[in-house]
Design a protein around this motif. Sequence first.
Motif, mmCIF file in Angstrom:
data_model
loop_
_atom_site.group_PDB
_atom_site.id
_atom_site.type_symbol
_atom_site.label_atom_id
_atom_site.label_comp_id
_atom_site.label_asym_id
_atom_site.label_seq_id
_atom_site.Cartn_x
_atom_site.Cartn_y
_atom_site.Cartn_z
ATOM 1 N N MET A 1 17.869 64.210 34.692
ATOM 2 C CA MET A 1 18.917 63.341 34.116
ATOM 3 C C MET A 1 20.142 63.334 35.026
ATOM 4 O O MET A 1 20.512 64.346 35.596
ATOM 5 N N SER A 2 20.773 62.175 35.179
ATOM 6 C CA SER A 2 21.924 62.072 36.055
ATOM 7 C C SER A 2 23.125 62.795 35.464
ATOM 8 O O SER A 2 23.317 62.844 34.263
ATOM 9 N N SER A 3 23.940 63.338 36.336
ATOM 10 C CA SER A 3 25.185 63.936 35.888
ATOM 11 C C SER A 3 26.223 62.845 35.738
ATOM 12 O O SER A 3 26.055 61.729 36.233
ATOM 13 N N VAL A 4 27.343 63.172 35.075
ATOM 14 C CA VAL A 4 28.415 62.198 34.909
ATOM 15 C C VAL A 4 28.891 61.698 36.265
ATOM 16 O O VAL A 4 29.204 60.524 36.447
ATOM 17 N N ASN A 5 28.919 62.603 37.254
ATOM 18 C CA ASN A 5 29.408 62.222 38.566
ATOM 19 C C ASN A 5 28.532 61.166 39.233
ATOM 20 O O ASN A 5 28.981 60.482 40.144
ATOM 21 N N ASN A 6 27.268 61.043 38.809
ATOM 22 C CA ASN A 6 26.364 60.086 39.430
ATOM 23 C C ASN A 6 26.291 58.759 38.689
ATOM 24 O O ASN A 6 25.749 57.795 39.222
ATOM 25 N N PHE A 7 26.799 58.673 37.477
ATOM 26 C CA PHE A 7 26.713 57.438 36.714
ATOM 27 C C PHE A 7 27.367 56.282 37.471
ATOM 28 O O PHE A 7 26.830 55.173 37.512
ATOM 29 N N ARG A 8 28.533 56.526 38.027
ATOM 30 C CA ARG A 8 29.256 55.461 38.724
ATOM 31 C C ARG A 8 28.434 54.968 39.909
ATOM 32 O O ARG A 8 28.329 53.757 40.152
ATOM 33 N N ARG A 9 27.836 55.887 40.671
ATOM 34 C CA ARG A 9 27.051 55.493 41.834
ATOM 35 C C ARG A 9 25.804 54.720 41.426
ATOM 36 O O ARG A 9 25.401 53.764 42.099
ATOM 37 N N GLU A 10 25.175 55.110 40.336
ATOM 38 C CA GLU A 10 24.005 54.382 39.853
ATOM 39 C C GLU A 10 24.372 52.960 39.450
ATOM 40 O O GLU A 10 23.644 52.003 39.754
ATOM 41 N N GLY A 11 25.495 52.818 38.762
ATOM 42 C CA GLY A 11 25.939 51.496 38.346
ATOM 43 C C GLY A 11 26.283 50.620 39.541
ATOM 44 O O GLY A 11 25.901 49.442 39.597
ATOM 45 N N ASP A 12 27.026 51.190 40.499
ATOM 46 C CA ASP A 12 27.364 50.440 41.709
ATOM 47 C C ASP A 12 26.103 49.948 42.408
ATOM 48 O O ASP A 12 26.004 48.789 42.820
ATOM 49 N N SER A 13 25.146 50.852 42.563
ATOM 50 C CA SER A 13 23.921 50.524 43.279
ATOM 51 C C SER A 13 23.159 49.387 42.604
ATOM 52 O O SER A 13 22.726 48.432 43.262
ATOM 53 N N ALA A 14 22.996 49.469 41.286
ATOM 54 C CA ALA A 14 22.258 48.430 40.566
ATOM 55 C C ALA A 14 22.968 47.088 40.655
ATOM 56 O O ALA A 14 22.335 46.036 40.881
ATOM 57 N N LEU A 15 24.283 47.088 40.498
ATOM 58 C CA LEU A 15 25.033 45.841 40.561
ATOM 59 C C LEU A 15 24.976 45.214 41.950
ATOM 60 O O LEU A 15 24.925 43.985 42.095
ATOM 61 N N GLN A 16 24.987 46.053 42.966
ATOM 62 C CA GLN A 16 24.876 45.530 44.330
ATOM 63 C C GLN A 16 23.488 44.932 44.585
ATOM 64 O O GLN A 16 23.353 43.933 45.289
ATOM 65 N N ARG A 17 22.465 45.516 43.976
ATOM 66 C CA ARG A 17 21.097 45.046 44.217
ATOM 67 C C ARG A 17 20.749 43.771 43.467
ATOM 68 O O ARG A 17 19.731 43.138 43.748
ATOM 69 N N VAL A 18 21.613 43.398 42.513
ATOM 70 C CA VAL A 18 21.426 42.093 41.864
ATOM 71 C C VAL A 18 22.524 41.115 42.293
ATOM 72 O O VAL A 18 22.682 40.052 41.706
ATOM 73 N N GLY A 19 23.297 41.504 43.299
ATOM 74 C CA GLY A 19 24.311 40.607 43.843
ATOM 75 C C GLY A 19 25.530 40.426 42.979
ATOM 76 O O GLY A 19 26.293 39.477 43.168
ATOM 77 N N ALA A 20 25.757 41.350 42.030
ATOM 78 C CA ALA A 20 26.896 41.201 41.115
ATOM 79 C C ALA A 20 28.189 41.755 41.707
ATOM 80 O O ALA A 20 29.275 41.416 41.227
ATOM 81 N N GLN A 21 28.087 42.608 42.703
ATOM 82 C CA GLN A 21 29.286 43.116 43.368
ATOM 83 C C GLN A 21 28.917 43.539 44.778
ATOM 84 O O GLN A 21 27.793 43.965 45.047
ATOM 85 N N PRO A 22 29.875 43.428 45.709
ATOM 86 C CA PRO A 22 29.605 43.814 47.094
ATOM 87 C C PRO A 22 29.674 45.319 47.270
ATOM 88 O O PRO A 22 30.159 46.043 46.387
ATOM 89 N N ASP A 23 29.209 45.792 48.400
ATOM 90 C CA ASP A 23 29.318 47.195 48.744
ATOM 91 C C ASP A 23 30.788 47.556 48.903
ATOM 92 O O ASP A 23 31.553 46.843 49.558
ATOM 93 N N ALA A 24 31.195 48.681 48.294
ATOM 94 C CA ALA A 24 32.616 49.053 48.303
ATOM 95 C C ALA A 24 33.124 49.378 49.700
ATOM 96 O O ALA A 24 34.299 49.166 50.004
ATOM 97 N N LEU A 25 32.266 49.898 50.552
ATOM 98 C CA LEU A 25 32.696 50.293 51.901
ATOM 99 C C LEU A 25 32.717 49.120 52.866
ATOM 100 O O LEU A 25 33.663 48.952 53.634
ATOM 101 N N THR A 26 31.680 48.301 52.844
ATOM 102 C CA THR A 26 31.576 47.196 53.796
ATOM 103 C C THR A 26 32.186 45.902 53.289
ATOM 104 O O THR A 26 32.557 45.026 54.069
ATOM 105 N N GLY A 27 32.285 45.764 51.951
ATOM 106 C CA GLY A 27 32.777 44.521 51.383
ATOM 107 C C GLY A 27 31.770 43.393 51.456
ATOM 108 O O GLY A 27 32.102 42.236 51.162
#
Length: 241
Positions: A1-27
């Motif tokens: 099970m993911s820790s609280v610290n990983n929830f944000r990264r999981e959400g970012d990753s999924a949203l980026q893979r469906v084109g809902a948000q850009p990568d935070a580092l590269t833009g």
Amino acid sequence: MSSVNNFRREGDSALQRVGAQPDALTGKNNPDAVAVPPQVQPSLDAFHAAHQPYAAACDVADAAHVKRDAALEAIGVAATMVKERVETLAAKLVDAKLGTRMRPLAAFSTHSPSELCKLRYEAQQLASVKLADAVLAQATDPAVKKAAHEVKAAADALEAKIQGLVNPQAMLAGAMATRDALLPAWHDAWREFKTQLRAAWSHEPGKPAFVLAPPPAIVLGKKKGGKKAVAAAAATTSAVP
């Protein structure tokens, strides 16, 4: 099970893979992003709406954590200076025949130099001031008095660093409370999004597997002084993990 610290990264990753948000580092948008089926869009929008404030709260908590850790590190550095000054004073007391090599502080403190420096930081600070005051009240040797003044100055600096932890610790606790208060709504939206995604692509399991795959693991190097930082937290206040 993911820790609280990983929830944000999981959400970012999924949203980026469906084109809902850009990568935070590269833009930039993920070139491999896939469009979700129309029936999934409402749950995607709901998750995106829940993720944005949660991600922002994570950023605030992370920044507060850095400041708290810096305050802990400063305490450790100041405590090391006290230790060095106490050891110097002990040597000067022996040189002035005011203490023995086995018990250099016996006439002025109930602690040996090593015992004093192993005390919790707040107790160490108080014992160091008490030691310096006792020496200054009795000793006349200039080198001894100079060393005692240096102990007191180092102890005062340690007290300032201990007090300097109060606000960063409180800010971290508040930031983490704010972040965690957003987590139930985030998790509900995340679960619904995953359910709808898997249902819509039930005949194409590779697509939801791609979107929901864990983000790459981040390998963190060991930080120097990590044990000291943990000790500082235990010695001064109840740290929020």
